[in-house]
Design a protein around this motif. Structure first.
Motif, PDB file in Angstrom:
ATOM      1  N   GLU A 190       0.634   8.383   3.205  1.00  0.00           N
ATOM      2  CA  GLU A 190       0.356   8.517   4.645  1.00  0.00           C
ATOM      3  C   GLU A 190       1.075   7.454   5.471  1.00  0.00           C
ATOM      4  OE1 GLU A 190      -3.029  10.381   2.454  1.00  0.00           O
ATOM      5  OE2 GLU A 190      -1.882   8.518   2.261  1.00  0.00           O
ATOM      6  N   LEU A 191       1.340   6.283   4.862  1.00  0.00           N
ATOM      7  CA  LEU A 191       2.011   5.209   5.617  1.00  0.00           C
ATOM      8  C   LEU A 191       3.415   5.636   6.037  1.00  0.00           C
ATOM      9  CD1 LEU A 191       0.956   1.916   3.800  1.00  0.00           C
ATOM     10  CD2 LEU A 191       0.145   2.803   5.962  1.00  0.00           C
ATOM     11  N   LYS A 192       4.057   6.437   5.190  1.00  0.00           N
ATOM     12  CA  LYS A 192       5.407   6.909   5.539  1.00  0.00           C
ATOM     13  C   LYS A 192       5.326   7.815   6.766  1.00  0.00           C
ATOM     14  CE  LYS A 192       9.468   9.299   3.819  1.00  0.00           C
ATOM     15  NZ  LYS A 192       9.992  10.218   2.823  1.00  0.00           N
ATOM     16  N   ALA A 193       4.254   8.619   6.820  1.00  0.00           N
ATOM     17  CA  ALA A 193       4.079   9.507   7.982  1.00  0.00           C
ATOM     18  C   ALA A 193       3.921   8.691   9.266  1.00  0.00           C
ATOM     19  CB  ALA A 193       2.854  10.392   7.765  1.00  0.00           C
ATOM     20  N   LEU A 247       0.786  -1.241   0.000  1.00  0.00           N
ATOM     21  CA  LEU A 247       0.000   0.000   0.000  1.00  0.00           C
ATOM     22  C   LEU A 247       0.819   1.293   0.000  1.00  0.00           C
ATOM     23  CD1 LEU A 247      -2.784  -1.144   2.483  1.00  0.00           C
ATOM     24  CD2 LEU A 247      -3.027  -0.780   0.049  1.00  0.00           C
ATOM     25  N   ARG A 248       2.109   1.208   0.324  1.00  0.00           N
ATOM     26  CA  ARG A 248       2.913   2.446   0.367  1.00  0.00           C
ATOM     27  C   ARG A 248       2.950   3.173  -0.981  1.00  0.00           C
ATOM     28  NH1 ARG A 248       4.689   6.488  -0.261  1.00  0.00           N
ATOM     29  NH2 ARG A 248       6.681   7.433   0.316  1.00  0.00           N
ATOM     30  N   PRO A 249       3.052   2.456  -2.123  1.00  0.00           N
ATOM     31  CA  PRO A 249       3.086   3.186  -3.401  1.00  0.00           C
ATOM     32  C   PRO A 249       1.834   4.046  -3.627  1.00  0.00           C
ATOM     33  CG  PRO A 249       3.838   0.940  -3.716  1.00  0.00           C
ATOM     34  CD  PRO A 249       3.328   1.028  -2.325  1.00  0.00           C
ATOM     35  N   ARG A 250       0.671   3.602  -3.035  1.00  0.00           N
ATOM     36  CA  ARG A 250      -0.569   4.370  -3.266  1.00  0.00           C
ATOM     37  C   ARG A 250      -0.883   5.331  -2.137  1.00  0.00           C
ATOM     38  NH1 ARG A 250      -4.461  -0.523  -3.862  1.00  0.00           N
ATOM     39  NH2 ARG A 250      -6.067   1.043  -3.448  1.00  0.00           N
ATOM     40  N   TYR A 251      -0.309   5.118  -0.974  1.00  0.00           N
ATOM     41  CA  TYR A 251      -0.667   5.943   0.188  1.00  0.00           C
ATOM     42  C   TYR A 251       0.599   6.466   0.878  1.00  0.00           C
ATOM     43  CZ  TYR A 251      -5.246   3.736  -0.382  1.00  0.00           C
ATOM     44  OH  TYR A 251      -6.449   3.295  -0.889  1.00  0.00           O
TER      45      TYR A 251
END
Length: 1187
Positions: free
Chosen positions: A1091-1094, A1085-1089
């Motif tokens: 927010e996950l990095k945050a 899901l990181r490529p699309r969101y």
């Protein structure tokens, strides 16, 4: 800093340590002193001179210990920042302390020796071998100074092995360096240890008889013990060649030392570790030397001497070790004989078996049990099991088992030599009882293996013992049973003998029928025994129970002589109505109830396993049951239904749909008339009328004898029990031809599978409405206004029974109470038992209805809404302990047995609201209960509630995994309760079943399932967490990945996993599974969101650069060349800040050990340049395959 300052600081420290250790100090002074000492260790720049001064011999032991602790603290936490000269200064002084800074070996305190060896090991872990190459030489030199120094050197070598190999408490590279250097020097280390042991043992033996030399002898003995302990730390992991070097010199020495009282326990410990070694069979071959004459002689004589000196704890511990050595030898024997390693059966096998049998016949129950696994391995072994010596041992082993099966040896008693030993091994009688039950089960297994080799001997012994017991007078012993005067209690000599004999005969007879061919069975002997048992009369319930078991064990002989069947039935039916005192008004004790239940079970078992045999006697059986049923008070409802179940089982043999249907109609007509009567319909539909009918609104004066509504309750129970019995037992024939011929098949499914009809369907379905009404009424009893209507005596009627509470908390029942107390002591307990059993049985009926009636049940009009209006009514008020059986015995079986064509019409409409409820109401409830517990709760109640929430959570998660039926290649649908393996990453091929996909199409159910699964990851229940992580979370999330998930939902899922890591990170199994799940979510899901990095950036101690690097590789597929495992390891390092630690490690100061320049770097040759390019003809390729 000057000497005066050191002295002054030391004086203050001595005072502080004295205050800390003085029992008379106040808490305030002690805390201040402790604070001063800790601050000194952390901040003072002159720790080393102060520590050395405090460690001087002139100080008291407590002060010296504190001084050495300061030095240890310096090495552990300041070493990396110390100048080189200071390190050398500290090292030299510590070695000086070993050399001449301690008291004599016999006078020095063990804690001083321990801390001194710890300091040296901490320095070795940081500097050896790169910066301290002569360490082993220095230790060797120290050991030449005398016994005191040699003992300390032994402690250092042992601690080093423990830290580096056993506990692995240092970074990987340092550990590798030290272990490889130890391995390179192992020949020297081993010869040093052996020579130290030999020299000191020889000196000790020479001087121990000379009183003038006693202190010297004791010093040598101490060093010998230390050398043995150190050897024990190395034998476990060094190359086998060191253990077996010089014609097994080490093993020979250890055998010799078995006869040296002071050294024998250490020697046995070393021998045990050596003999328990695994590894290549070829390497283990030399261990067979222990079967030689000399070794066997020493082992046996040591055992005889230790046992001959009576029960002394030290000797008993040694005997246990020696027994373990013989067990391990047996395991090696089984591994080596018959394998590729060309090991023959040893010549001394007979001697070995005799000595092993001596342990099996020892008074200690613990020693007897220790030998069982090895006996089993020997009897199972392909080659050894055919050896005449082992075959000759079988009668002796069985004879020993006859004694060992007798349950004696309770620590509180003195009626057997075993009792004295049990007081060493068990804390209480309950403890011993639990041990003995598992020991007996283990013995049963081994006896069956022995009887597979020699079935007739076992049967002969069983027959002799049975005849002896039948002829022996009853000895009730000093304790009278409360059941009646002159009857046995469970501790009576007669009962324990009967009990053991029954277990023995049951084990050997069943095995004989499995092993021998039909014509070899000793039918005449068996029938003779059966006749003796049938003719035996007793009024003692405990002995009668044993008699019934013997009837069941001997029953297979009746298949050869069917004419004995009526006698057997007569015996069993007499026991069904057994009473100690006829027409007694007193409540039946558990012993009496057990006999009656036992007789019913025997009849059911007989009808289940031998229906063809019983079928010719069906009419006789039916008439007998009808006669018993005609008297409403003669049998309990459970007993009536058990007999009806037996009849239904036989009726399955009619293999004629119409005939069986008519029979079931006749059998159930009394139930149908009662259940469908107007009064019963009114009672079952109205909670208030129900409470009144069962008598729960009364106030009872005499709670033991008075029970005006008992008959009403028994009528309801009878109906429910009967419906359950019929639904459970009525079936169509197993073969398709017979089913078709009998009229049981009414068509075929589109898949070609036959559609069966059950002869009980019509009868059961007409009773279904009232059953659902009863379930609805029962659920509504928990409404506050209904609870208020319960009478004063029955205010707690809906609570759990004590036995249920004990089962949940895992508490054992008091031993005697099991048999001697009435089943229900008061009318309140009887009422609790009624409600509990009724609730469970109603759901058992619904759980069994699907498999029993199949499409006739699933196609009932509006079945889903009927369930919603009955079983799922008033769930808010239903307590956990009632919700659990509903999920386990009704919802789960229904889900598992429901065909896919009824998912849309039955399961989805029913499960949707259930999961939504569990998510909305119970989720927050679980959260509160597992995170917080009320202060006014008594401790036991608090534990009970918390454990119940855990169990219910597991039930819910288990149910979801059944519903969604995650298909896993390697993981079964239901993980075993014991499974806490670390290899828990589910295969990526995990998929939901059709039902799972069907449920996930409904938005509210999909939300409920996802939230329940992900929220449960941080509940304080490791088993739920592990099951959910491995079986549910990813397959559920995968279903919604393709849709447009809200960013908030994605971060919530990911945060839920990280919270789970915070709660469960300390458990390896959960941690591995959760890290894998977090990694899967982040990668997908990181490529699309973004927010996950945050979320990742909020993790404590995260390294931003590493995160950027990881992210850039993840977002750029061309860079994703790193293997999956490497990427996961990198990810795990990134999220390390949120992985929870055990409580003991949370506030521990981190120890940092720096890596030194690597000793063992392997240079990888470049294959392309060295091999391929340098040889144009390609001949260099052969170099790749050269060793």
């Amino acid at each position: 800093m000057s000497a005066e300052q050191v002295s002054s600081l030391c004086e203050q420290l001595v005072k502080a340590v004295t205050v800390i250790m003085d029992p008379a100090s106040t808490q305030r002074y002690r805390l201040e002193a402790l604070k001063f000492c800790e601050e000194f260790k952390e901040k003072c720049p002159i720790c080393v001179p102060c520590g050395l001064k405090l460690a001087e011999k002139t100080q008291t032991a407590i002060v010296r210990h504190f001084g050495l602790q300061i030095l240890e603290h310096v090495v552990k936490f300041r070493w990396n920042s110390m100048p080189r000269l200071e390190k050398v200064y500290l090292k030299n002084n510590v070695m000086g302390l070993i050399s001449n800074g301690t008291q004599n070996i016999l006078e020095e305190e063990s804690h001083i020796k321990d801390v001194l060896s710890r300091i040296v090991v901490e320095m070795i872990k940081r500097e050896w071998p790169q910066h301290w190459p002569d360490m082993l030489k220095e230790l060797d030199t120290l050991s030449k100074q005398g016994e005191t120094q040699t003992e300390l050197v032994m402690f250092i070598l042992l601690r080093l092995a423990e830290d580096v190999v056993t506990f692995q408490t240092l970074p990987a590279q340092r550990r590798r360096d030290i272990q490889q250097t130890l391995t390179q020097n192992m020949e020297k280390i081993f010869s040093f240890l052996l020579s130290t042991l030999q020299q000191n043992v020889n000196k000790y033996r020479r001087m121990k008889t000379d009183l003038a030399q006693e202190p010297k002898a004791q010093a040598n003995c101490r060093v010998g013990i230390a050398a043995l302990n150190t050897l024990a730390g190395y034998i476990d992991w060094v190359a086998m060649s060191h253990i077996t070097a010089d014609n097994c010199k080490l093993l020979e020495m250890l055998c010799l030392l078995l006869n040296e009282p002071e050294l024998q326990v250490g020697a046995a410990e070393c021998l045990l570790i050596a003999v328990s070694r695994k590894g290549k069979l070829e390497d283990r071959k030399p261990l067979m030397v222990l079967f030689g004459d000399v070794a066997m002689h020493y082992i046996l004589s040591a055992a005889q001497t230790a046992d001959g000196e009576g029960l002394v704890e030290k000797h008993y511990v040694f005997l246990k070790r020696l027994c373990q050595v013989l067990c391990a030898l047996g395991s090696q024997l089984c591994a080596l004989v018959g394998s590729d390693s060309d090991v023959d059966t040893p010549a001394n096998l007979g001697k070995y078996l005799d000595s092993f049998l001596a342990f099996t016949t020892h008074p200690s129950q613990f020693l007897r049990s220790s030998t069982q696994i090895t006996w089993g391995a020997l009897f199972r072994h392909e080659i050894l099991s055919r050896d005449p010596l082992l075959l000759a041992m079988i009668p002796k082993y069985l004879r020993a088992s006859m004694t060992n099966l007798v349950k004696v040896g309770f620590p509180s008693k003195t009626d057997s030599p075993s009792c004295e030993y049990s007081r060493f091994d068990f804390d209480s009688d309950e403890d011993f009882n639990a041990f003995f039950n598992s020991f007996r089960a283990q013995q049963g297994e081994v006896m069956r293996m022995a009887c597979r080799l020699d079935p007739k001997t076992g049967f002969q012994m069983a027959g002799e013992w049975l005849k002896y017991q039948l002829a022996s007078p009853v000895d009730i012993g000093p304790m009278n049973s409360k059941t009646g005067e002159g009857l046995c209690s469970i501790f009576s000599p007669s009962f324990v003998q009967w009990d053991a004999m029954t277990f023995f005969s049951e084990s050997v007879i069943s095995q004989m029928f499995r092993t021998l061919d039909k014509e070899e069975i000793p039918v005449n002997d068996g029938i003779e025994l059966l006749q003796l048992v049938l003719n035996f009369e007793t009024k003692d319930p405990l002995i009668l129970s044993c008699v019934l078991t013997n009837v069941s064990a001997l029953f297979p002989f009746v298949t050869y002589r069917p004419e004995y069947l009526p006698q057997v039935l007569s015996k069993l039916f007499t026991a069904v109505t057994f009473e100690v005192i006829e027409e007694s008004k007193a409540p039946r004790t558990r012993a009496v109830k057990n006999v009656r239940r036992h007789a019913c079970s025997s009849i059911i078992k007989m009808c289940r396993d031998y229906p063809q045999l019983v079928l010719p006697n069906f009419e006789m059986l039916y008439n007998h049951v009808k006669q018993l049923l005609s008297n409403e008070l003669l049998l309990t409802q459970m007993e009536k239904c058990a007999l009806m179940e037996a009849l239904v089982l036989i009726s399955n043999q009619f293999k004629d749909y119409q005939r069986q249907k008519v029979f079931l109609e006749e059998l159930m007509s009394p139930v149908a008339n009662l259940w469908l009567s107007e009064e019963m319909q009114r009672v079952l539909s109205d909670p208030e009328a129900f409470i009144s009918y069962v008598g729960a609104d009364n106030k009872i004066a005499d709670p033991v004898l008075e029970d005006p509504s008992g008959l009403n309750r028994s009528r309801i129970s009878f109906c429910v029990y009967t419906i359950l019995g019929v639904v459970k037992r009525a079936r169509w024939p197993t073969t398709l031809e017979e089913a078709k011929a009998g009229g049981f098949v009414i068509g075929c499914m589109p898949s070609g599978n036959p559609i069966y009809r059950n002869p009980c369907t019509e009868q059961v379905l007409k009773l279904l409405d009232n059953l659902l009404a009863l379930i609805r009424t029962h659920n509504n009893l928990y409404m506050p206004e209904m609870v208020a209507k319960l009478g004063e005596t029955f205010a707690k009627a809906l609570d759990m029974l004590e036995v249920e509470k004990n089962a949940i908390l895992g508490l054992p029942q008091p031993l005697l109470e099991l048999y001697d107390s009435p089943v229900y002591k008061t009318i309140l307990e009887r009422m609790q038992g009624f409600f509990c059993t009724l609730y469970d049985n109603c759901f058992h009926i619904l759980g069994n209805a699907g498999p029993s009636m199949q499409q006739d049940f699933y196609t009932v009009d509006g079945l889903a809404s009927q369930f919603l209006n009955s079983a799922f009514v008033n769930l808010n008020n239903i307590p956990d302990y009632r919700l659990r059986p509903m999920l386990r015995v009704f919802v789960k079986p229904l889900v598992l047995s429901c065909p896919s064509e009824h998912y849309e019409t039955l399961l989805c409409p029913m499960l949707g609201p259930l999961f939504t409820y569990l998510h909305v109401v119970r989720n927050s409830f679980f959260q509160c209960r597992l995170e917080d517990t009320a202060d006014d709760n008594p401790e036991s109640q608090e534990m009970l509630e918390e454990q119940l929430v855990r169990l219910l959570t597991r039930e819910v998660m288990d149910l979801i995994s059944k519903e969604d039926g995650v298909h896993m290649a390697a993981l079964s649908l239901l993980v075993d309760d014991e499974m806490m393996s670390t290899d828990v990453t589910p295969p990526s091929s995990a998929e939901l079943t059709e039902l799972g996909k069907c449920l996930m199409k409904q938005e509210d159910v999909c939300t409920a399932l996802l939230i329940t699964a992900y929220r449960s990851l941080s509940w304080k229940d490791t088993l739920s967490c592990q099951r959910t992580t491995t079986q549910l979370c990813w397959p559920l999330l995968k279903q919604v990945l393709t849709g447009n998930l809200l960013p908030d939902a994605v971060t919530w899922f990911f945060t839920g996993v990280l919270k789970g890591l915070q709660t469960h990170g300390q458990h390896d199994g959960c941690m591995a599974a959760l890290v894998h799940l977090a990694f899967q979510i982040y990668e997908a899901l990181r490529p699309r969101y973004a927010e996950l990095k945050a979320v990742m950036e909020q993790i404590p101690e995260i390294q931003k650069e590493s995160l950027e690097q990881f992210d850039s590789k993840l977002l750029n597929p061309t860079l994703l060349k790193v293997a999956d495992k490497r990427r996961k390891d990198n990810f795990k390092r990134l999220i390390a800040g949120c992985i929870g630690k055990p409580l003991g490690e949370q506030f521990r100061k981190e120890v940092h050990i720096r890596n030194l320049p690597s000793l063992f770097k392997k240079v990888k040759p470049s294959l392309e340049t060295d091999v391929l390019e340098n040889n144009e003809d390609g001949e260099g390729l052969t170099a790749l395959f050269e060793p």
